[in-house]
Write an enzyme that holds these catalytic residues in place. Structure first.
Site, PDB file in Angstrom:
ATOM      1  N   HIS A 134       1.512  -9.708  -6.481  1.00 51.73           N
ATOM      2  CA  HIS A 134       2.087 -10.460  -5.369  1.00 51.73           C
ATOM      3  C   HIS A 134       2.798 -11.704  -5.908  1.00 51.73           C
ATOM      4  O   HIS A 134       3.455 -12.411  -5.148  1.00 51.73           O
ATOM      5  CB  HIS A 134       1.003 -10.910  -4.392  1.00 51.73           C
ATOM      6  CG  HIS A 134       0.519  -9.831  -3.468  1.00 51.73           C
ATOM      7  ND1 HIS A 134       1.342  -8.869  -2.925  1.00 51.73           N
ATOM      8  CD2 HIS A 134      -0.721  -9.594  -2.956  1.00 51.73           C
ATOM      9  CE1 HIS A 134       0.635  -8.066  -2.129  1.00 51.73           C
ATOM     10  NE2 HIS A 134      -0.610  -8.480  -2.133  1.00 51.73           N
ATOM     11  N   THR A 151       0.829  -1.206   0.000  1.00 51.44           N
ATOM     12  CA  THR A 151       0.000   0.000   0.000  1.00 51.44           C
ATOM     13  C   THR A 151       0.864   1.256   0.000  1.00 51.44           C
ATOM     14  O   THR A 151       0.618   2.206  -0.759  1.00 51.44           O
ATOM     15  CB  THR A 151      -0.933   0.013   1.227  1.00 51.44           C
ATOM     16  OG1 THR A 151      -1.666  -1.215   1.276  1.00 51.44           O
ATOM     17  CG2 THR A 151      -1.914   1.174   1.152  1.00 51.44           C
TER      18      THR A 151
END
Length: 345
Positions: free
Chosen positions: A148, A75
């Site tokens: 990811h 983030t």
């Protein structure tokens, strides 16, 4: 392409079939099962989207791909890179400047501005392809996207295109603790409790975690950063915390948009760090009350914002657990040239 069952395109069904044939594990960190692909474990609901991404995503030379293990600073990295890359159009004015209040990061979640590729291929994009392909094609350059996935699961077009890849590595102990809290925050109401700590830790040490094992994930990107330093940048979360302005300056240089002398004199690097600080992002309405995901897998954006501290693991893990995990990671990384010691690389 002919639409199939439930409005999905037939093209996606082959990835679902492929995913369902992969080795499975019902034991995991959260309430979801896992599938194993290429030596890594994936949350089952993200396996088919990952395979579709691997097969169909076409990278552009101007793309920026941000890669992290879950709960390793994605983030924060998204916000920083977005602010750096788009500072010409959206200047990070000093706090108090009226222009500052109109910055996209003060109105939207970083995850909306920098989407995960697996999200584009998942949920309401299950018509993919061509659904996400059309959305991706419509994005102006430079596209900033996140993954990811381990490096070995990135589409061949990523290294072939020469686009920039930024990897953020975090101490696995802090990553494990943060993941535990995140999974507890995002689990649907009424669902079973997440895996007990001792069992979850054993699984983590065995390499069973979202997109794990963590040591293989880190080593893959590290190897690429050594081989292609102009295209793959390896950052440490702890160093980013210690010297955010210096790290952002190096990021800008790597991304091909270095700060000018005028920007440095005007405090632009510091303004970006301030804009993307944990406290500032946590105060944004979209990050407090907004939702991420769709359907039964949606959860509040606030789950992305916890402490972001270095060494928080000490409040949740015993010294014995820490030594065990450190020993495993050290052994697995031996010979790679990568050290997770703060005095090392």
């Amino acid at each position: 392409m002919v639409a199939g069952e439930n409005g999905r395109a037939d093209g996606f069904s082959k990835y679902e079939a492929q995913a369902s044939s992969l080795p499975a594990s019902r034991r995991g960190q959260g309430s979801f099962p896992y599938r194993k692909y290429g030596g890594f474990w994936y949350p089952e609901h993200l396996m088919a989207p990952t395979l579709a991404m691997l097969d169909t995503f076409a990278a552009r030379p101007t793309d920026v791909i941000l890669a992290t293990m879950p709960k390793s600073g994605a983030t924060w990295l998204k916000a920083l890179v977005y602010a750096v890359v788009h500072r010409g159009r959206h200047p990070p004015a000093p706090a108090g400047d009226k222009r500052h209040h109109h910055h996209p990061l003060l109105a939207s979640s970083p995850h909306e501005l920098v989407p995960f590729l697996h999200d584009l291929y998942n949920e309401n994009h299950r018509s993919a392809p061509p659904g996400p392909l059309l959305e991706l094609e419509g994005m102006p350059s430079p596209r900033v996207l996140a993954v990811h996935a381990p490096f070995t699961a990135l589409p061949a077009s990523v290294p072939a295109s020469g686009c920039r890849v930024v990897y953020l590595c975090r101490d696995p102990k802090d990553g494990f603790v943060s993941l535990r809290h995140f999974l507890d925050e995002k689990k649907p109401e009424g669902s079973p409790a997440i895996t007990p700590l001792a069992e979850a830790f054993d699984l983590f040490c065995d390499g069973v975690s979202p997109f794990g094992p963590v040591w293989g994930h880190m080593a893959g990107y590290w190897k690429e950063s050594v081989a292609r330093p102009g295209e793959v940048m390896f950052l440490r979360y702890e160093q980013l915390k210690e010297d955010a302005v210096g790290s952002v300056t190096r990021l800008a240089e790597f991304l091909g948009c270095p700060f000018t002398d005028e920007e440095v004199a005007g405090g632009v690097p510091e303004a970006i760090v301030s804009l993307c600080s944990m406290d500032r992002m946590r105060s944004v309405l979209a990050n407090r009350d907004g939702m991420h995901g769709t359907g039964g897998r949606s959860f509040k954006n606030s789950a992305f914002f916890r402490k972001g501290e270095v060494g928080d693991w000490k409040a949740h893990m015993t010294p014995e657990m820490a030594r065990r995990l450190d020993g495993i990671v050290e052994e697995k990384l031996r010979g790679s040239g990568l050290s997770l010691s703060l005095t090392g690389n």
